[in-house]
Design a protein around this motif. Structure first.
Motif, PDB file in Angstrom:
ATOM      1  N   UNK A   1       0.827  -1.211   0.000  1.00 45.03           N
ATOM      2  CA  UNK A   1       0.000   0.000   0.000  1.00 45.03           C
ATOM      3  C   UNK A   1       0.861   1.261   0.000  1.00 45.03           C
ATOM      4  N   UNK A   2       1.959   1.248   0.749  1.00 44.85           N
ATOM      5  CA  UNK A   2       2.791   2.449   0.828  1.00 44.85           C
ATOM      6  C   UNK A   2       3.527   2.729  -0.475  1.00 44.85           C
ATOM      7  N   UNK A   3       3.590   1.745  -1.353  1.00 48.11           N
ATOM      8  CA  UNK A   3       4.175   1.987  -2.677  1.00 48.11           C
ATOM      9  C   UNK A   3       3.245   2.858  -3.522  1.00 48.11           C
TER      10      UNK A   3
ATOM     11  N   UNK B   1       2.989   7.328   0.216  1.00 44.78           N
ATOM     12  CA  UNK B   1       3.350   7.280   1.630  1.00 44.78           C
ATOM     13  C   UNK B   1       2.665   8.373   2.443  1.00 44.78           C
ATOM     14  N   UNK B   2       2.000   9.294   1.779  1.00 47.25           N
ATOM     15  CA  UNK B   2       1.404  10.406   2.514  1.00 47.25           C
ATOM     16  C   UNK B   2      -0.120  10.352   2.592  1.00 47.25           C
ATOM     17  N   UNK B   3      -0.691   9.186   2.390  1.00 50.83           N
ATOM     18  CA  UNK B   3      -2.142   9.033   2.502  1.00 50.83           C
ATOM     19  C   UNK B   3      -2.491   8.887   3.987  1.00 50.83           C
ATOM     20  N   UNK B   4      -3.368   9.758   4.511  1.00 45.98           N
ATOM     21  CA  UNK B   4      -3.782   9.594   5.904  1.00 45.98           C
ATOM     22  C   UNK B   4      -4.579   8.303   6.092  1.00 45.98           C
ATOM     23  N   UNK B   5      -4.404   7.681   7.243  1.00 44.84           N
ATOM     24  CA  UNK B   5      -5.112   6.446   7.571  1.00 44.84           C
ATOM     25  C   UNK B   5      -5.943   6.681   8.822  1.00 44.84           C
ATOM     26  N   UNK B   6      -7.203   6.281   8.744  1.00 43.56           N
ATOM     27  CA  UNK B   6      -8.092   6.338   9.902  1.00 43.56           C
ATOM     28  C   UNK B   6      -8.582   4.938  10.214  1.00 43.56           C
ATOM     29  N   UNK B   7      -8.611   4.615  11.502  1.00 44.40           N
ATOM     30  CA  UNK B   7      -9.213   3.372  11.966  1.00 44.40           C
ATOM     31  C   UNK B   7     -10.505   3.764  12.667  1.00 44.40           C
ATOM     32  N   UNK B   8     -11.617   3.267  12.147  1.00 42.14           N
ATOM     33  CA  UNK B   8     -12.924   3.595  12.699  1.00 42.14           C
ATOM     34  C   UNK B   8     -13.343   2.509  13.680  1.00 42.14           C
ATOM     35  N   UNK B   9     -13.680   2.937  14.888  1.00 45.31           N
ATOM     36  CA  UNK B   9     -14.006   2.020  15.973  1.00 45.31           C
ATOM     37  C   UNK B   9     -15.503   2.064  16.265  1.00 45.31           C
ATOM     38  N   UNK B  10     -16.080   0.905  16.485  1.00 41.20           N
ATOM     39  CA  UNK B  10     -17.517   0.806  16.722  1.00 41.20           C
ATOM     40  C   UNK B  10     -17.837   1.035  18.201  1.00 41.20           C
ATOM     41  N   UNK B  11     -17.358   2.163  18.715  1.00 38.67           N
ATOM     42  CA  UNK B  11     -17.624   2.575  20.092  1.00 38.67           C
ATOM     43  C   UNK B  11     -18.106   4.022  20.062  1.00 38.67           C
ATOM     44  N   UNK B  12     -18.847   4.399  21.069  1.00 38.93           N
ATOM     45  CA  UNK B  12     -19.353   5.762  21.106  1.00 38.93           C
ATOM     46  C   UNK B  12     -19.616   6.229  22.521  1.00 38.93           C
ATOM     47  N   UNK B  13     -19.906   7.498  22.666  1.00 38.06           N
ATOM     48  CA  UNK B  13     -20.113   8.106  23.983  1.00 38.06           C
ATOM     49  C   UNK B  13     -21.442   7.714  24.617  1.00 38.06           C
ATOM     50  N   UNK B  14     -22.312   7.104  23.845  1.00 39.43           N
ATOM     51  CA  UNK B  14     -23.598   6.645  24.359  1.00 39.43           C
ATOM     52  C   UNK B  14     -23.635   5.131  24.250  1.00 39.43           C
ATOM     53  N   UNK B  15     -24.230   4.487  25.196  1.00 43.95           N
ATOM     54  CA  UNK B  15     -24.352   3.031  25.148  1.00 43.95           C
ATOM     55  C   UNK B  15     -23.259   2.328  25.924  1.00 43.95           C
ATOM     56  N   UNK B  16     -23.283   1.014  25.829  1.00 46.57           N
ATOM     57  CA  UNK B  16     -22.390   0.165  26.618  1.00 46.57           C
ATOM     58  C   UNK B  16     -20.915   0.338  26.287  1.00 46.57           C
ATOM     59  N   UNK B  17     -20.591   0.754  25.081  1.00 42.94           N
ATOM     60  CA  UNK B  17     -19.181   0.808  24.660  1.00 42.94           C
ATOM     61  C   UNK B  17     -18.452   2.054  25.150  1.00 42.94           C
TER      62      UNK B  17
END
Length: 157
Positions: A100-102, A105-121
């Motif tokens: 992928x880096x080929x 190398x300057x593409x931002x990467x985000x990891x999206x997490x299935x957690x939030x400020x409301x609810x059990x997570x």
């Protein structure tokens, strides 16, 4: 691991990267972002994890792929959220290992997490966001975590 594109079918990791490269080269003036998120669904027989890879052409659309992984039923929410985070990070590492880096190398990467400020997570936010940022990626939580809460979620049903 096999990946799927909704219209194009099954892809290997190498084919995903080649397709991503072609997508990014089609408009070199655009800004891109790679977003990865995992969601899961548990029933009595199994837990299905779906990891989505999204290449976002910022302001101009996106391309996405997803992979499914099945496991014995996991009812413990904390453990399941940790597995989702692990699968997202593993997916990013696979993309990097396969070139992928080929592409850039300057593409931002985000990891999206299935957690939030409301609810059990909500009690898990600090832990999983800390994990993701400690390995060098930007972490997003709900409602900004569309890769996990919208794209991956769609394919767990």
């Amino acid at each position: 691991m096999n990946f799927y594109h909704p219209r194009k079918g099954r892809f290997t990791i190498e084919e995903v990267i080649a397709d991503m490269r072609q997508y990014m080269e089609a408009d070199r003036s655009a800004r891109y972002k790679v977003v990865i998120g995992t969601d899961s669904q548990t029933n009595q027989q199994e837990t299905l994890f779906v990891t989505a890879i999204i290449v976002q052409r910022v302001g101009k659309g996106a391309l996405f792929y997803y992979a499914r992984k099945r496991s014995h039923p996991i009812f413990d929410l904390r453990y399941r959220i940790y597995k989702e985070t692990e699968y997202s990070l593993d997916c990013m590492e696979q993309l990097k290992q396969h070139g992928l880096l080929e592409v850039s190398t300057d593409i931002p990467v985000e990891i999206h997490l299935d957690v939030g400020k409301h609810g059990e997570t909500r009690t898990l936010i600090q832990e999983v966001v800390g994990w993701v940022t400690s390995v060098g990626y930007t972490a997003k939580i709900k409602p900004d975590a569309f890769a996990a809460s919208a794209v991956a979620d769609r394919f767990t049903k």
